[in-house]
Motif scaffolding. Structure first.
Motif, mmCIF file in Angstrom:
data_model
loop_
_atom_site.group_PDB
_atom_site.id
_atom_site.type_symbol
_atom_site.label_atom_id
_atom_site.label_comp_id
_atom_site.label_asym_id
_atom_site.label_seq_id
_atom_site.Cartn_x
_atom_site.Cartn_y
_atom_site.Cartn_z
ATOM 1 N N VAL A 7 -29.143 -31.636 32.772
ATOM 2 C CA VAL A 7 -29.073 -32.095 31.381
ATOM 3 C C VAL A 7 -30.372 -31.755 30.677
ATOM 4 N N ASP A 8 -31.477 -32.009 31.351
ATOM 5 C CA ASP A 8 -32.768 -31.809 30.712
ATOM 6 C C ASP A 8 -32.989 -30.341 30.358
ATOM 7 N N ARG A 9 -32.650 -29.441 31.322
ATOM 8 C CA ARG A 9 -32.877 -28.021 31.070
ATOM 9 C C ARG A 9 -32.005 -27.542 29.909
ATOM 10 N N LEU A 10 -30.742 -27.979 29.924
ATOM 11 C CA LEU A 10 -29.840 -27.566 28.833
ATOM 12 C C LEU A 10 -30.352 -28.103 27.491
ATOM 13 N N ALA A 11 -30.789 -29.357 27.472
ATOM 14 C CA ALA A 11 -31.295 -29.958 26.223
ATOM 15 C C ALA A 11 -32.482 -29.160 25.698
ATOM 16 N N ARG A 12 -33.405 -28.791 26.604
ATOM 17 C CA ARG A 12 -34.581 -28.006 26.179
ATOM 18 C C ARG A 12 -34.168 -26.655 25.597
ATOM 19 N N SER A 13 -33.125 -26.076 26.169
ATOM 20 C CA SER A 13 -32.711 -24.744 25.700
ATOM 21 C C SER A 13 -32.118 -24.794 24.289
ATOM 22 N N LEU A 14 -31.847 -26.024 23.799
ATOM 23 C CA LEU A 14 -31.232 -26.159 22.464
ATOM 24 C C LEU A 14 -32.249 -26.499 21.387
ATOM 25 N N SER A 15 -33.551 -26.413 21.741
ATOM 26 C CA SER A 15 -34.569 -26.945 20.820
ATOM 27 C C SER A 15 -34.611 -26.184 19.487
ATOM 28 N N ASP A 16 -34.061 -24.959 19.446
ATOM 29 C CA ASP A 16 -34.024 -24.211 18.180
ATOM 30 C C ASP A 16 -33.250 -24.951 17.089
ATOM 31 N N SER A 17 -32.353 -25.836 17.499
ATOM 32 C CA SER A 17 -31.540 -26.561 16.516
ATOM 33 C C SER A 17 -32.399 -27.484 15.650
ATOM 34 N N LEU A 19 -33.298 -30.442 16.398
ATOM 35 C CA LEU A 19 -33.026 -31.864 16.654
ATOM 36 C C LEU A 19 -34.040 -32.414 17.652
ATOM 37 N N PRO A 20 -34.400 -33.700 17.525
ATOM 38 C CA PRO A 20 -35.292 -34.323 18.506
ATOM 39 C C PRO A 20 -34.635 -34.368 19.894
ATOM 40 N N HIS A 21 -35.473 -34.359 20.924
ATOM 41 C CA HIS A 21 -34.987 -34.250 22.300
ATOM 42 C C HIS A 21 -33.906 -35.287 22.675
ATOM 43 N N PRO A 22 -34.074 -36.572 22.320
ATOM 44 C CA PRO A 22 -33.040 -37.547 22.742
ATOM 45 C C PRO A 22 -31.643 -37.185 22.217
ATOM 46 N N LEU A 23 -31.559 -36.600 21.026
ATOM 47 C CA LEU A 23 -30.250 -36.199 20.503
ATOM 48 C C LEU A 23 -29.712 -34.994 21.271
ATOM 49 N N LEU A 24 -30.640 -34.074 21.649
ATOM 50 C CA LEU A 24 -30.202 -32.898 22.413
ATOM 51 C C LEU A 24 -29.732 -33.305 23.807
ATOM 52 N N VAL A 25 -30.332 -34.365 24.351
ATOM 53 C CA VAL A 25 -29.881 -34.877 25.653
ATOM 54 C C VAL A 25 -28.432 -35.358 25.527
ATOM 55 N N GLU A 26 -28.129 -36.046 24.447
ATOM 56 C CA GLU A 26 -26.739 -36.501 24.239
ATOM 57 C C GLU A 26 -25.790 -35.305 24.146
ATOM 58 N N VAL A 27 -26.215 -34.284 23.395
ATOM 59 C CA VAL A 27 -25.376 -33.093 23.238
ATOM 60 C C VAL A 27 -25.175 -32.422 24.599
ATOM 61 N N ALA A 28 -26.265 -32.285 25.368
ATOM 62 C CA ALA A 28 -26.198 -31.606 26.671
ATOM 63 C C ALA A 28 -25.282 -32.374 27.622
ATOM 64 N N ARG A 29 -25.425 -33.706 27.640
ATOM 65 C CA ARG A 29 -24.565 -34.534 28.510
ATOM 66 C C ARG A 29 -23.100 -34.306 28.166
ATOM 67 N N ASP A 30 -22.816 -34.322 26.875
ATOM 68 C CA ASP A 30 -21.440 -34.155 26.420
ATOM 69 C C ASP A 30 -20.923 -32.762 26.810
ATOM 70 N N ALA A 31 -21.768 -31.740 26.616
ATOM 71 C CA ALA A 31 -21.344 -30.366 26.929
ATOM 72 C C ALA A 31 -21.028 -30.223 28.419
ATOM 73 N N ILE A 32 -21.865 -30.841 29.265
ATOM 74 C CA ILE A 32 -21.650 -30.739 30.711
ATOM 75 C C ILE A 32 -20.405 -31.531 31.122
ATOM 76 N N ALA A 33 -20.289 -32.760 30.575
ATOM 77 C CA ALA A 33 -19.162 -33.616 30.961
ATOM 78 C C ALA A 33 -17.827 -33.005 30.550
ATOM 79 N N THR A 34 -17.809 -32.251 29.464
ATOM 80 C CA THR A 34 -16.542 -31.709 28.976
ATOM 81 C C THR A 34 -16.421 -30.221 29.303
#
Ligand SMILES: *Cc1c(COP(=O)(O)O)cnc(C)c1O
Length: 432
Positions: A7-17, A19-34
């Motif tokens: 989750v952490d690595r995926l969230a970091r890879s989205l930093s161009d968006s 968004l602050p890291h905690p929001l990217l963690v939510e996005v990454a969790r959702d992307a992995i879970a689905t």
């Protein structure tokens, strides 16, 4: 099968968006879970698009509730203010005073106070002036404003007792008089009669209703909920006579002159200010409202009050052109036509667009049956979704085979942004 990324690595890879890291963690969790890791950048972008951001209102609805009603510029330094300090005495003052006094002058009322919105103004007025007591309202005015806000429900929450008078299509002064003579169920005298403006609907045909002037002959105070917040039917803040589309719209000043004890209205409809509810009129009644415990719960913040002060000062200076709503509403057809032609001239040949006649509307649950003549850019094809997807979203309308951008609800400052966006349609796919 490869293991999903952390989750952490995926969230970091989205930093161009952005968004602050905690929001990217939510996005990454959702992307992995689905199982949508590949789509994670798109999911991050979608998440970013849920943040509040400026959009261009090309709908022709000047006060669009989904787009924040009145457009308003307001800047304020990160500074302390005299919000609740009396600078003369150095003692605690009322946050209601500064802007309340201005609004009282603007409405030609003895006093005025401000709450969060007009619904709050109805609630507070009834709670303060009619607790456990009867309030007479015509059956033709028991309105639902929108978003599930129903006058009878608010009345119930306030602790006041609704006394329905007349019928849906016809109510006479004698109906009110009879209700007042009979009193509440227990025979208690009624506290008030309310006049509620039919902001968002009309009753036509075999109808009769009671004017504020007639109601004012009754032996109870009249509270007029005019909703829309037109300050003065004479519109002294614009050049020339009041626009034809305002015909019949109740105004704060005239409602008080006609004998309403209190008038209440929204800050972000025809008033053109921030979301707020204004209560203006008889000093004793305004003071009773301001002393009620709910007044503390419904009080506006300092940012709202200074934005409201800014707009109210423009009214007192009769400078309607400094109020974005009035500037938009009164822009001449010639000017809209010229803006439209300049936009068309700025477009590449591949974009097929013309200036057409259109009808803008005030909106915001005001003046349901009137329109304001306008001009619009009509672009061949359906581009509504493409325009809404731009970084600075443009909210347009689809009309048959064309996309329509009404110029009256678009600030002239955004014309170049419109040229830019429409030019990009030439490269984007023209149908969706
Ligand atoms: C719009 C309206 C309201 C509600 O105003 P808000 O400021 O949105 O709470 C209440 N009464 C009337 C007659 C209205 O038109």
């Amino acid at each position: 099968m490869s293991r999903p990324p952390s989750v952490d690595r995926l969230a970091r890879s989205l930093s161009d968006s952005g968004l602050p890291h905690p929001l990217l963690v939510e996005v990454a969790r959702d992307a992995i879970a689905t199982d949508r890791v590949d789509e994670a950048p798109a999911l991050a972008r979608r998440r970013a698009r849920r943040l509040l951001a400026p959009v261009i209102n090309a709908t022709g609805v000047l006060l669009h509730t989904n787009l924040g009603r009145a457009q308003l510029a307001h800047e304020q330094a990160a500074s302390a203010t005299n919000l609740e300090l009396d600078l003369e005495t150095g003692t605690r003052g009322s946050r209601q005073r500064a802007v309340g006094e201005l609004l009282a002058t603007a409405c030609d009322a003895e006093a005025a106070m401000i709450v969060n919105n007009c619904a709050a103004a109805v609630l507070l007025t009834l709670a303060a002036l009619a607790p456990g007591r009867g309030v007479a309202v015509s059956r033709g005015e028991l309105v639902e404003i929108g978003g599930g806000f129903r006058i009878p429900d608010v009345m119930e929450q306030s602790g006041a007792r609704l006394v329905e008078v007349g019928t849906t299509n016809r109510t006479r002064l004698a109906d009110f008089q009879r209700a007042i003579d009979q009193g509440n169920d227990g025979g208690d005298p009624l506290a008030l009669a309310m006049h509620i403006h039919r902001s968002n609907y009309e009753i036509v045909g075999f109808t009769e209703s009671v004017s504020i002037k007639a109601l004012a002959t009754l032996p109870v105070p009249i509270v007029a909920d005019i909703g829309s917040g037109l300050l003065d039917a004479a519109c002294p803040w614009i050049d020339g006579p009041p626009p034809a589309w305002l015909e019949g719209e109740p105004a704060a000043r005239q409602s008080l002159t006609d004998g309403a004890a209190l008038v209440i209205f929204s800050g972000d409809k025809l008033f053109g200010g921030p979301q707020a509810g204004i209560i203006a009129g008889d000093r004793d009644l305004v003071e009773r409202c301001s002393r009620h415990p709910l007044a503390r719960a419904l009080r506006p913040g300092g940012l709202t009050l200074s934005a409201l002060q800014h707009i109210t000062l423009r009214y007192l200076e009769r400078d309607g052109m400094a109020i974005p709503f009035w500037r938009a509403a009164t822009t001449s057809i010639d000017e809209l036509q010229a803006r439209g032609e300049r936009i068309i001239d700025g477009l590449p040949n591949e974009v097929t667009a013309t200036v057409i006649e259109s009808d803008a509307v005030p909106g915001g649950g005001t003046l349901p049956t009137v329109s304001i003549p306008s001009r619009a850019i009509a672009v061949a094809g359906n581009h509504v979704n493409t325009l809404r997807a731009f970084d600075r979203p443009i909210i347009a309308r689809q009309l048959d085979a064309v996309t329509v951008l009404d110029l009256r609800s678009i600030s002239a400052d955004d014309d170049d942004a419109i040229i830019d966006a429409l030019s990009r349609l030439a490269t984007a796919s023209s149908t969706e």
